[in-house]
Each structure stands twice: as C-alpha cells, then as structure tokens.
Scaffold this motif. Structure first.
Motif, PDB file in Angstrom:
ATOM      1  N   VAL A 237      24.026 -94.950 -15.448  1.00 57.11           N
ATOM      2  CA  VAL A 237      22.624 -94.912 -15.031  1.00 57.11           C
ATOM      3  C   VAL A 237      21.757 -95.551 -16.104  1.00 57.11           C
ATOM      4  CG1 VAL A 237      20.681 -93.432 -14.414  1.00 57.11           C
ATOM      5  CG2 VAL A 237      23.001 -92.816 -13.688  1.00 57.11           C
ATOM      6  N   LEU A 238      21.051 -96.611 -15.716  1.00 54.83           N
ATOM      7  CA  LEU A 238      20.103 -97.264 -16.608  1.00 54.83           C
ATOM      8  C   LEU A 238      18.702 -97.111 -16.039  1.00 54.83           C
ATOM      9  CD1 LEU A 238      22.913 -98.661 -17.310  1.00 54.83           C
ATOM     10  CD2 LEU A 238      21.543-100.594 -18.133  1.00 54.83           C
ATOM     11  N   VAL A 239      17.719 -97.076 -16.917  1.00 54.95           N
ATOM     12  CA  VAL A 239      16.337 -96.842 -16.501  1.00 54.95           C
ATOM     13  C   VAL A 239      15.454 -98.014 -16.923  1.00 54.95           C
ATOM     14  CG1 VAL A 239      14.335 -95.320 -16.684  1.00 54.95           C
ATOM     15  CG2 VAL A 239      16.647 -94.352 -16.710  1.00 54.95           C
ATOM     16  N   PRO A 240      14.725 -98.623 -15.971  1.00 56.52           N
ATOM     17  CA  PRO A 240      13.717 -99.631 -16.306  1.00 56.52           C
ATOM     18  C   PRO A 240      12.448 -98.899 -16.759  1.00 56.52           C
ATOM     19  CG  PRO A 240      13.873 -99.391 -13.930  1.00 56.52           C
ATOM     20  CD  PRO A 240      14.865 -98.434 -14.512  1.00 56.52           C
ATOM     21  N   VAL A 241      12.291 -98.767 -18.037  1.00 58.49           N
ATOM     22  CA  VAL A 241      11.341 -97.814 -18.620  1.00 58.49           C
ATOM     23  C   VAL A 241       9.891 -98.188 -18.309  1.00 58.49           C
ATOM     24  CG1 VAL A 241      10.641 -96.635 -20.742  1.00 58.49           C
ATOM     25  CG2 VAL A 241      12.986 -97.500 -20.509  1.00 58.49           C
ATOM     26  N   LEU A 242       9.122 -97.188 -17.872  1.00 57.31           N
ATOM     27  CA  LEU A 242       7.688 -97.361 -17.666  1.00 57.31           C
ATOM     28  C   LEU A 242       7.014 -97.822 -18.959  1.00 57.31           C
ATOM     29  CD1 LEU A 242       7.053 -94.025 -15.772  1.00 57.31           C
ATOM     30  CD2 LEU A 242       6.844 -96.289 -14.746  1.00 57.31           C
ATOM     31  N   THR A 243       6.014 -98.666 -18.830  1.00 59.64           N
ATOM     32  CA  THR A 243       5.237 -99.115 -19.993  1.00 59.64           C
ATOM     33  C   THR A 243       3.910 -98.371 -20.030  1.00 59.64           C
ATOM     34  OG1 THR A 243       6.209-101.331 -19.907  1.00 59.64           O
ATOM     35  CG2 THR A 243       4.160-101.084 -21.143  1.00 59.64           C
ATOM     36  N   PRO A 244       3.697 -97.522 -21.031  1.00 61.31           N
ATOM     37  CA  PRO A 244       2.385 -96.885 -21.165  1.00 61.31           C
ATOM     38  C   PRO A 244       1.377 -97.875 -21.736  1.00 61.31           C
ATOM     39  CG  PRO A 244       3.832 -96.179 -22.946  1.00 61.31           C
ATOM     40  CD  PRO A 244       4.645 -97.082 -22.058  1.00 61.31           C
ATOM     41  N   PHE A 245       0.164 -97.843 -21.205  1.00 62.19           N
ATOM     42  CA  PHE A 245      -0.887 -98.738 -21.677  1.00 62.19           C
ATOM     43  C   PHE A 245      -2.040 -97.932 -22.268  1.00 62.19           C
ATOM     44  CE2 PHE A 245       1.080-101.403 -18.320  1.00 62.19           C
ATOM     45  CZ  PHE A 245       1.390-102.516 -19.082  1.00 62.19           C
ATOM     46  N   LYS A 246      -2.686 -98.519 -23.250  1.00 56.60           N
ATOM     47  CA  LYS A 246      -3.887 -97.930 -23.834  1.00 56.60           C
ATOM     48  C   LYS A 246      -5.090 -98.229 -22.940  1.00 56.60           C
ATOM     49  CE  LYS A 246      -2.092 -98.835 -28.498  1.00 56.60           C
ATOM     50  NZ  LYS A 246      -2.313 -99.587 -29.768  1.00 56.60           N
ATOM     51  N   ALA A 247      -6.218 -97.665 -23.302  1.00 58.89           N
ATOM     52  CA  ALA A 247      -7.435 -97.873 -22.510  1.00 58.89           C
ATOM     53  C   ALA A 247      -7.826 -99.346 -22.459  1.00 58.89           C
ATOM     54  CB  ALA A 247      -8.578 -97.037 -23.074  1.00 58.89           C
TER      55      ALA A 247
ATOM     56  N   TRP B 121      -1.076 -91.754 -19.159  1.00 54.90           N
ATOM     57  CA  TRP B 121       0.111 -92.310 -18.518  1.00 54.90           C
ATOM     58  C   TRP B 121      -0.189 -92.863 -17.122  1.00 54.90           C
ATOM     59  CZ3 TRP B 121       4.935 -93.811 -19.615  1.00 54.90           C
ATOM     60  CH2 TRP B 121       5.476 -93.445 -20.851  1.00 54.90           C
ATOM     61  N   THR B 122      -1.326 -92.521 -16.551  1.00 57.65           N
ATOM     62  CA  THR B 122      -1.654 -93.042 -15.218  1.00 57.65           C
ATOM     63  C   THR B 122      -2.096 -94.498 -15.255  1.00 57.65           C
ATOM     64  OG1 THR B 122      -3.969 -92.310 -15.336  1.00 57.65           O
ATOM     65  CG2 THR B 122      -2.365 -90.748 -14.445  1.00 57.65           C
ATOM     66  N   GLN B 123      -2.386 -95.004 -16.457  1.00 58.85           N
ATOM     67  CA  GLN B 123      -2.910 -96.365 -16.577  1.00 58.85           C
ATOM     68  C   GLN B 123      -1.875 -97.406 -16.175  1.00 58.85           C
ATOM     69  OE1 GLN B 123      -6.221 -97.507 -17.827  1.00 58.85           O
ATOM     70  NE2 GLN B 123      -5.297 -99.169 -16.654  1.00 58.85           N
ATOM     71  N   VAL B 124      -2.208 -98.232 -15.220  1.00 60.02           N
ATOM     72  CA  VAL B 124      -1.404 -99.403 -14.886  1.00 60.02           C
ATOM     73  C   VAL B 124      -2.213-100.638 -15.259  1.00 60.02           C
ATOM     74  CG1 VAL B 124      -0.060 -98.315 -13.054  1.00 60.02           C
ATOM     75  CG2 VAL B 124      -2.264 -99.379 -12.511  1.00 60.02           C
ATOM     76  N   ARG B 125      -1.520-101.732 -15.407  1.00 61.01           N
ATOM     77  CA  ARG B 125      -2.217-102.976 -15.727  1.00 61.01           C
ATOM     78  C   ARG B 125      -2.510-103.719 -14.427  1.00 61.01           C
ATOM     79  NH1 ARG B 125      -0.344-107.306 -20.441  1.00 61.01           N
ATOM     80  NH2 ARG B 125      -1.366-105.875 -21.890  1.00 61.01           N
ATOM     81  N   PRO B 126      -3.748-104.171 -14.245  1.00 59.58           N
ATOM     82  CA  PRO B 126      -4.059-104.950 -13.042  1.00 59.58           C
ATOM     83  C   PRO B 126      -3.093-106.118 -12.908  1.00 59.58           C
ATOM     84  CG  PRO B 126      -6.055-104.416 -14.255  1.00 59.58           C
ATOM     85  CD  PRO B 126      -4.909-104.018 -15.133  1.00 59.58           C
ATOM     86  N   PRO B 127      -2.717-106.453 -11.678  1.00 63.39           N
ATOM     87  CA  PRO B 127      -3.391-106.135 -10.420  1.00 63.39           C
ATOM     88  C   PRO B 127      -2.962-104.824  -9.759  1.00 63.39           C
ATOM     89  CG  PRO B 127      -1.617-107.651  -9.993  1.00 63.39           C
ATOM     90  CD  PRO B 127      -1.639-107.452 -11.484  1.00 63.39           C
ATOM     91  N   LEU B 128      -2.070-104.042 -10.366  1.00 63.61           N
ATOM     92  CA  LEU B 128      -1.689-102.780  -9.751  1.00 63.61           C
ATOM     93  C   LEU B 128      -2.860-101.794  -9.795  1.00 63.61           C
ATOM     94  CD1 LEU B 128       1.954-102.144 -11.043  1.00 63.61           C
ATOM     95  CD2 LEU B 128       1.190-103.291  -8.950  1.00 63.61           C
ATOM     96  N   ASP B 129      -2.877-100.884  -8.835  1.00 66.84           N
ATOM     97  CA  ASP B 129      -3.850 -99.791  -8.796  1.00 66.84           C
ATOM     98  C   ASP B 129      -3.121 -98.479  -9.034  1.00 66.84           C
ATOM     99  OD1 ASP B 129      -6.139-101.309  -8.112  1.00 66.84           O
ATOM    100  OD2 ASP B 129      -5.492-101.367  -6.017  1.00 66.84           O
TER     101      ASP B 129
END
Length: 311
Positions: free
Chosen positions: A10-20, A272-280
C-alpha cells in the motif's frame, strides 16, 4: 531492478498541506509523511494527483523531496511523481529522484496534447530514460485517463517493457475500470501492477498484482494495509468490503478536498482544508454530511491529533 527491490503493498499519494499564502507547508508535510509510515504503509507516492502536484511547480516539488531526504525519510520508501508536460521538467525531477535513491518514480505521460500516438508516447518515455541515463531508475507508468486524457495502452506497455525491461517495472491503473486492470494483469504477469483505488485491492492481488496506490490511504491507511497483509486469509473478503465502503463514502465527494477535510477534522487543524486553486474546498454543509456518513459506516481517525503532535 530485481523483483525483490520493487515496491509492493500500500502506497499513499500524500496530501500537500498549504499555508494561507498557498505555499506548501513543508513542516506539516513531513509530519504527515512520518505519521503515514508509522501506520504501516509500504511507501509514499509523493507528488501524485492527490498531492495536487500539477498545481505546484517543479522547484516546489524538488524542494519538498530534498526536505524529505534531509528529514531522514529513506528514498527506499519514496515513489515521487515526476511526469510533466515538458520533457526537460520530467528529466530534471526524475534525475533528482534517482540521485536521492528513490526506489521508483511514478510517471505520467505528457498530458497536454491529446490524441497523441503510441509512437509519440514511446519516444517521450524513451527520451527521459536515455537522458537520465542511470541504471537505478525504475519507472512505474501512471495510467489515469479520466484526468490526463492520455491513456497508456497495452501495446505501449508491451513496447516499453521489451525495450527497457529493467527500467519500466510497473504501472498504477487509475482508470477506475477493473476490466483494464485485469487486462494488464493478464497480459503482463510479473509486472508491478498497482490498482489506483483500494476498492480493487483484493482482486488486484488475487490477479497477480502488487497492491494499490490510493488517495484514501491518507485517511484510512492502517485498514487498507491490513487487507494487503491478509489477502490470502478467510477474512479477506470481509476486510475488503469494509475498506470499499469507506472509499465509496468518501469518493461521493470531490476526493482531494474531502480527504483534506477529514484530516482537518480529526487533526483539529482547519489549515488542512486549504487547497490550491483551481480546486475548491468542501463547504461546511457538505463536510458535515460527509463526516456524518463516515461515522455511520464506523470510520474514525481517533488519536490523529495526538499522534501528529508526537511526530
């Protein structure tokens, strides 16, 4: 590359946390990578689709890979995504991964131009291999036609394996089409085939594949790993049904924002809810419904906040 040196499990494509300011939060990224490894996953497919990799620059990804290695996370546990539209970007990221001793790379085809031929795709992969010029390179092809719209066909796989048998060693099938995964398994026994979702983990292993590389491994890693470790036991189908139910619950929502919202909730960290545009991101009402549905199927990440604090 010898079979016993290749990835499996099992490999995980790790979520990227973003700053404000939308820059990658490398400290949180490293913390989360350590936590995932502590849950027993077999590797980290950093800079994949779930990582929002193609919303980040080559330099950002390379800096994060440097940080992982400097933090003591072995390249033996890493399968960074290195495929890009530009040949030179793919070569640059792939060369860095090999230099750092990464066991493999996950390589998208060049995906901007659509309707390209297998000849063109073969030439692209071949040019990367020749320019990197290192016998340690191990490529896992990344087939994700729902997003890339540039498929990796059986005939292309066959041609690449024949020309580069020690370099092109596997594939992640994120088509969502079991018949395609089954066709790959049947056509190329011994090839390192990964399902792109844990919903197909058990049939993939039973068909001779090696595991899964899955977005929801970010939030349900131990349970998915438990299936991989017990796929030959009488309990395997029951265990598979449980992780499939969680997967289907989450993928009813936009997958990346949903996974981030789950982490934010159980880690008690709204950043952790922050995504980078264009995602919402998920709205509060959507998120509340998702969390309620997950609770109803018995899903929990209890202890995440404390575990992360201990990293």
């Amino acid at each position: 590359m010898a079979n016993d040196q290749r990835f499996s499990g099992v490999l995980v494509p790790v979520l990227t946390p973003f700053k404000a300011d939308l820059g990658p939060d490398t400290a949180k990224f490293l913390q989360y990578c350590r936590w995932l490894l502590d849950q027993g996953v077999d590797g980290l497919a950093v800079f994949g689709t779930t990582s929002e990799a193609n919303s980040t620059s080559v330099d950002e990804r390379m800096d994060q890979l440097d940080a992982l290695i400097e933090a003591g996370i072995s390249g033996d546990r890493l399968m960074p995504g290195t495929g890009a539209c530009a040949l030179t970007d793919t070569v640059r990221m792939t060369s860095q991964a090999v230099k750092h001793g990464c066991r493999g790379v996950l390589m998208l085809p060049p995906f901007y131009y659509k309707g390209v031929s297998d000849d063109g795709l073969f030439a692209s992969f071949s040019e990367v291999i020749q320019r990197v010029g290192d016998d340690r390179l191990a490529i896992y092809l990344y087939h994700i036609p729902p997003i890339a719209n540039v498929p990796i066909t059986l005939s292309l796989i066959e041609r690449l394996i024949k020309e580069y048998p020690d370099t092109v060693v596997g594939l992640k099938d994120s088509s969502g089409d079991w018949s395609n995964t089954e066709a790959v398994l049947n056509a190329f026994p011994g090839f390192g085939t990964f399902a792109g979702s844990e919903a197909f983990l058990l049939p993939t292993l039973r068909g001779g594949g090696v595991g899964c590389i899955t977005a929801t491994g970010n939030v349900n890693p131990a349970a998915i790993k438990h299936v991989a470790d017990n796929w030959q036991t009488p309990q395997a189908d029951e265990l598979q049904a449980a992780i499939t139910l969680v997967r289907k619950t989450i993928q009813a929502y936009p997958l990346i924002p949903a996974c981030k919202r789950i982490v934010a909730h159980f880690h008690n960290d709204s950043s952790w809810t922050q995504v980078r545009p264009p995602l919402d991101g998920l709205g509060d009402e959507q998120a509340a419904t998702l969390l309620s549905e997950l609770e109803a199927v018995g899903f929990d990440m209890a202890g995440l906040e404390e575990d992360m604090a201990a990293q």
